[in-house]
Design a protein around this motif. Structure first.
Motif, PDB file in Angstrom:
ATOM      1  N   TYR A 178       0.822  -1.208   0.000  1.00  0.00           N
ATOM      2  CA  TYR A 178       0.000   0.000   0.000  1.00  0.00           C
ATOM      3  C   TYR A 178       0.858   1.261   0.000  1.00  0.00           C
ATOM      4  O   TYR A 178       0.710   2.139  -0.846  1.00  0.00           O
ATOM      5  CB  TYR A 178      -0.939   0.002   1.206  1.00  0.00           C
ATOM      6  N   MET A 316      -5.096  -0.396  -4.859  1.00  0.00           N
ATOM      7  CA  MET A 316      -5.924  -1.083  -3.862  1.00  0.00           C
ATOM      8  C   MET A 316      -6.069  -0.256  -2.591  1.00  0.00           C
ATOM      9  O   MET A 316      -5.240   0.601  -2.307  1.00  0.00           O
ATOM     10  CB  MET A 316      -5.271  -2.425  -3.475  1.00  0.00           C
ATOM     11  N   SER A 317      -7.098  -0.582  -1.806  1.00  0.00           N
ATOM     12  CA  SER A 317      -7.235   0.004  -0.469  1.00  0.00           C
ATOM     13  C   SER A 317      -6.280  -0.741   0.469  1.00  0.00           C
ATOM     14  O   SER A 317      -5.771  -1.821   0.127  1.00  0.00           O
ATOM     15  CB  SER A 317      -8.664  -0.163   0.036  1.00  0.00           C
ATOM     16  N   GLU A 320      -7.575  -4.229   1.146  1.00  0.00           N
ATOM     17  CA  GLU A 320      -7.343  -5.144   0.015  1.00  0.00           C
ATOM     18  C   GLU A 320      -5.879  -5.577  -0.054  1.00  0.00           C
ATOM     19  O   GLU A 320      -5.575  -6.737  -0.337  1.00  0.00           O
ATOM     20  CB  GLU A 320      -7.748  -4.464  -1.298  1.00  0.00           C
ATOM     21  N   THR A 323      -5.132  -8.131   2.707  1.00  0.00           N
ATOM     22  CA  THR A 323      -5.726  -9.423   2.330  1.00  0.00           C
ATOM     23  C   THR A 323      -4.842 -10.129   1.313  1.00  0.00           C
ATOM     24  O   THR A 323      -4.571 -11.333   1.432  1.00  0.00           O
ATOM     25  CB  THR A 323      -7.146  -9.212   1.759  1.00  0.00           C
ATOM     26  N   SER A 374      -7.027 -16.490  -3.936  1.00  0.00           N
ATOM     27  CA  SER A 374      -7.825 -16.428  -2.703  1.00  0.00           C
ATOM     28  C   SER A 374      -7.665 -17.705  -1.878  1.00  0.00           C
ATOM     29  O   SER A 374      -7.521 -18.806  -2.428  1.00  0.00           O
ATOM     30  CB  SER A 374      -9.301 -16.233  -3.059  1.00  0.00           C
ATOM     31  N   ASP A 379      -9.177 -16.714   4.004  1.00  0.00           N
ATOM     32  CA  ASP A 379      -8.711 -15.362   3.687  1.00  0.00           C
ATOM     33  C   ASP A 379      -8.735 -14.470   4.941  1.00  0.00           C
ATOM     34  O   ASP A 379      -9.516 -14.730   5.878  1.00  0.00           O
ATOM     35  CB  ASP A 379      -9.575 -14.719   2.600  1.00  0.00           C
TER      36      ASP A 379
END
Length: 382
Positions: A178, A316-317, A320, A323, A374, A379
């Motif tokens: 991020y 992405m946030s 996200e 994850t 995934s 997750d």
């Protein structure tokens, strides 16, 4: 010795080993590993493992997380300050040796560590009250996760920042996907792949810290922050700004990478690690040669995962990204390079890891894609 007795002995040894691992990850024999206290109107967190450079373990995470949640709801707590004890480090990283020991024997503690660490990182990144990290000393890996997502990060001349994970078969996690691609130009990709170390005021210039204050002023700064009554973000910023204005140390020195920024933006602008290395080799300047040499020592798998992590993380946030990174930890724990990197760098310290695969060309695109897949019901849930 009968087969039954032999099996019992092996099982007992395995249990003892697991207990040692759990003890290493979870316990404290020298008093509390993290101090949590109210000082004035502030909640103060002190990472208290100075002999281990305040490396973050699961016990510490499990103390910090609920306390942050509690302070968030406490009307008498107006801000949170986090710092490290001992004067050498804020936090030199996660307790990676313990994680690898647990991972080798399939102990769920390894994944518990990453999951709970990332949940803590997300809590810091979404914290409603002013959060001030005093990163006075070594700040790497897990220590970056405890600081960089907070609203304020105060570096000093003693700060040493790095994300050196590609050298141990991992990737710059704790939300590296991020914040790194959001640094200027290709600086984040450069820092992530090479593990380049930033010191002192350069941590501010790179955009990792929000303020620079001389180390000797940190005590006074902390007192002024804890004395604030119902401060807003701008009140906290005002105090930090005033201390920064009083700190002239190294102000005249240029940013350590200033003369290389154009080269970094050009050479690290490629869609693949192979493309970056090709750029470096074609350039042939002393700087480019040095970076090519550095990358030649890193885990090829880690570099591939890291570049894709940052490319995807750019849009992405934070939720996200974390994850995605949790999925990558599963891939690394199943692979070989993480264990080999920790052995070579942290345990045997021979600095000669034997990566598998040993070259970028041997790594299929499919294996990289699979690492981002995934985990379904496993997750990360934030």
């Amino acid at each position: 010795m009968s087969i039954t007795v032999l099996k019992s002995a092996i099982r007992l040894r395995s249990i003892c080993r697991l207990q040692r691992i759990q003890g290493h990850m979870m316990s404290s024999s020298a008093g509390p590993e993290v101090l949590l206290e109210r000082v004035g109107n502030a909640g103060v967190i002190t990472l208290n493992r100075p002999k281990a450079l305040n490396a973050l373990n699961l016990t510490m995470i499990r103390h910090i997380y609920p306390q942050l949640k509690k302070w968030d709801k406490d009307s008498e707590v107006d801000l949170v300050i986090i710092k490290g004890a001992g004067g050498k480090a804020f936090c030199a990283g996660g307790d990676i040796r313990a994680v690898t020991e647990a991972g080798k024997v399939g102990d769920p503690l390894a994944q518990d560590f990453f999951r709970e660490e990332y949940i803590l990182n997300y809590t810091i990144g979404t914290y409603q009250k002013p959060y001030v990290a005093l990163i006075d000393g070594i700040t790497m890996g897990g220590g970056v996760g405890l600081s960089v997502h907070g609203r304020f990060r105060v570096a000093t001349e003693k700060t040493l920042f790095a994300m050196p994970e590609t050298a141990i078969g991992l990737f710059p996690d704790v939300g590296g996907g991020y914040f790194l691609p959001r640094l200027q130009g290709k600086l984040g990709i450069f820092l992530a792949l090479t593990g380049f170390r930033l010191r002192g005021r350069d941590v501010l210039r790179a955009g990792v810290a929000t303020h620079f204050v001389e180390s000797e002023k940190i005590g006074a700064l902390e007192k002024d922050l804890t004395d604030l009554k119902s401060p807003s973000l701008s009140d906290v910023a005002e105090v930090l700004d005033s201390y920064q204005h009083q700190s002239g140390l190294d102000a005249d020195k240029p940013f350590v990478l200033e003369q290389h920024i154009e080269s970094i933006n050009r050479l690290f602008d490629a869609s693949s690690v192979e493309g970056i290395i090709d750029n470096l080799k074609k350039d042939g300047s002393p700087f480019a040669k040095k970076q090519a040499e550095t990358l030649s020592k890193m885990s090829p798998t880690s570099m591939k995962l890291t570049l894709k992590q940052l490319q995807q993380g750019a849009s992405m946030s934070l939720a996200e990204v974390l994850t995605m990174e949790y999925r990558l930890t599963h891939a690394c724990m199943k692979g070989q390079d993480f264990y080999e990197g920790v052995r070579a760098v942290l345990i045997d310290k021979d600095q000669s890891p034997k990566w598998k695969p040993g070259t970028l060309e041997e790594i299929s695109e499919q294996s990289v894609e699979d690492s981002f897949r995934s985990l379904g019901e496993h997750d990360l849930k934030l």
